[in-house]
Design an enzyme around this catalytic site. Structure first.
Site, PDB file in Angstrom:
ATOM      1  N   HIS A   5       1.010  -1.302   0.072  1.00 56.23           N
ATOM      2  CA  HIS A   5      -0.057   0.026   0.013  1.00 56.23           C
ATOM      3  C   HIS A   5       0.829   1.300   0.101  1.00 56.23           C
ATOM      4  O   HIS A   5       2.170   1.160   0.042  1.00 56.23           O
ATOM      5  CB  HIS A   5      -0.984  -0.070   1.313  1.00 56.23           C
ATOM      6  CG  HIS A   5      -0.162  -0.201   2.423  1.00 56.23           C
ATOM      7  ND1 HIS A   5       0.401   0.593   3.090  1.00 56.23           N
ATOM      8  CD2 HIS A   5      -0.102  -1.262   3.291  1.00 56.23           C
ATOM      9  CE1 HIS A   5       0.957  -0.012   4.022  1.00 56.23           C
ATOM     10  NE2 HIS A   5       0.461  -0.991   4.387  1.00 56.23           N
ATOM     11  N   HIS A  52       4.113   1.290   2.086  1.00 60.72           N
ATOM     12  CA  HIS A  52       5.429   0.591   1.489  1.00 60.72           C
ATOM     13  C   HIS A  52       5.893   1.524   0.452  1.00 60.72           C
ATOM     14  O   HIS A  52       6.986   1.508   0.041  1.00 60.72           O
ATOM     15  CB  HIS A  52       4.922  -0.727   0.824  1.00 60.72           C
ATOM     16  CG  HIS A  52       4.335  -1.742   1.709  1.00 60.72           C
ATOM     17  ND1 HIS A  52       3.054  -2.034   1.913  1.00 60.72           N
ATOM     18  CD2 HIS A  52       5.128  -2.577   2.879  1.00 60.72           C
ATOM     19  CE1 HIS A  52       3.055  -3.045   3.061  1.00 60.72           C
ATOM     20  NE2 HIS A  52       4.074  -3.193   3.532  1.00 60.72           N
TER      21      HIS A  52
END
Ligand code: PAF
Length: 282
Positions: free
Chosen positions: A34, A37
């Site tokens: 997501h 990250h």
């Protein structure tokens, strides 16, 4: 971006880059990527010549089989996101590739790995140290990037890096939040829309509690936050600990430590999804 599945191939590619004097950034992940990250990957791409993102759902850090079985798996979408972020390699090995034999190594860094998540999830940090140490040995990165959302995890990994003498820099990266304030997490994918809205109360209560520390004791702030969150239908605090930000030991008064952090884990919804967050008081 190239997708690599074997350790030998990864090592061959990286030793070539190293021989050219190139720096290597490692972003360890368990997939289900997501924006949180993505922010680590972008930071690594900006800091290093080469960025390796590992995507490996590490079984040894799950003490709850159901948690492992329900963890979201989204490899194709993960690779699309990594391409957009400019990663050089996605390293997605199989469990057999990483653990051809059971990993019997034991890591112990008390109190950092025994409190909070360490107490609630026995063996969890041992598994984290097993996989992160293996990834460090495979990639020999210049820098490794971890999200501050898992505040305790970074503290444990720092202890392991000092203990084993890895020559690399740990780069902690800020929590990325949804507009509601909810910390971005792969586990959010398991929440319904209404549960997501409910979950936003966690950060709201943490954030508001920052304004209370001038007039309330540590235990009063603790109880206030827990009561506020537990009052929301669908949320139940598992633990909330107000700790020394370095040692992670509970504090009794605000002036006991230079840095003070409140770490919380809350069960959300009928599926009891565990959501982790923290707030820095000072
Ligand atoms: O934070 C995570 O996603 C995992 O604990 C890590 C660091 C990738 C190790 O499996």
């Amino acid at each position: 971006m190239e997708i690599i599945h074997t350790i030998n191939e990864l090592k061959a590619r990286l030793s070539h880059h190293r021989s050219q004097g190139q720096t290597i950034g490692l972003v360890p992940t368990m997939g289900a990527l997501h924006e949180g990250h993505a922010s680590l990957v972008r930071r690594s791409v900006a800091d290093n010549d080469i960025t390796v993102v590992s995507i490996f759902l590490n079984p040894t850090q799950f003490n709850d089989k159901n948690d492992l079985a329900t963890y979201p798996r989204t490899l194709e979408a993960d690779c699309d996101l990594l391409r957009e972020c400019g990663a050089t390699y996605a390293f997605a090995p199989s469990v057999e590739e990483v653990y051809p034999e059971p990993d019997t190594r034991q890591f112990s860094y008390p109190p950092t790995d025994t409190v909070m998540e360490g107490a609630m999830r026995p063996g969890h940090f041992n598994g984290v140290c097993q996989i992160v140490s293996k990834l460090f040995m495979m990639t020999e990165p210049t820098r490794a990037y971890f999200g501050e959302k898992d505040y305790q995890q970074i503290a444990v990994i720092r202890r392991m890096v000092d203990d084993l003498g890895f020559a690399l820099e740990i780069v902690p990266c800020p929590v990325i939040r949804e507009e509601s304030g909810l910390a971005k997490s792969s586990r959010n994918m398991l929440l319904s829309d209404s549960e997501r809205q409910i979950a936003a109360h966690i950060y709201r209560a943490l954030h508001e509690s920052k304004s209370l520390i001038d007039r309330m004791s540590v235990s009063e702030v603790h109880d206030h936050v827990v009561a506020q969150i537990n009052a929301v239908d669908g949320l139940e605090v598992q633990y909330f600990s107000i700790v020394d930000g370095l040692t992670l030991v509970d504090i009794q008064s605000w002036d006991e430590a230079q840095s003070v952090v409140g770490c919380i884990t809350v069960y959300c919804g009928e599926k009891l999804i565990r959501l982790i967050d923290h707030i820095r008081y000072k």
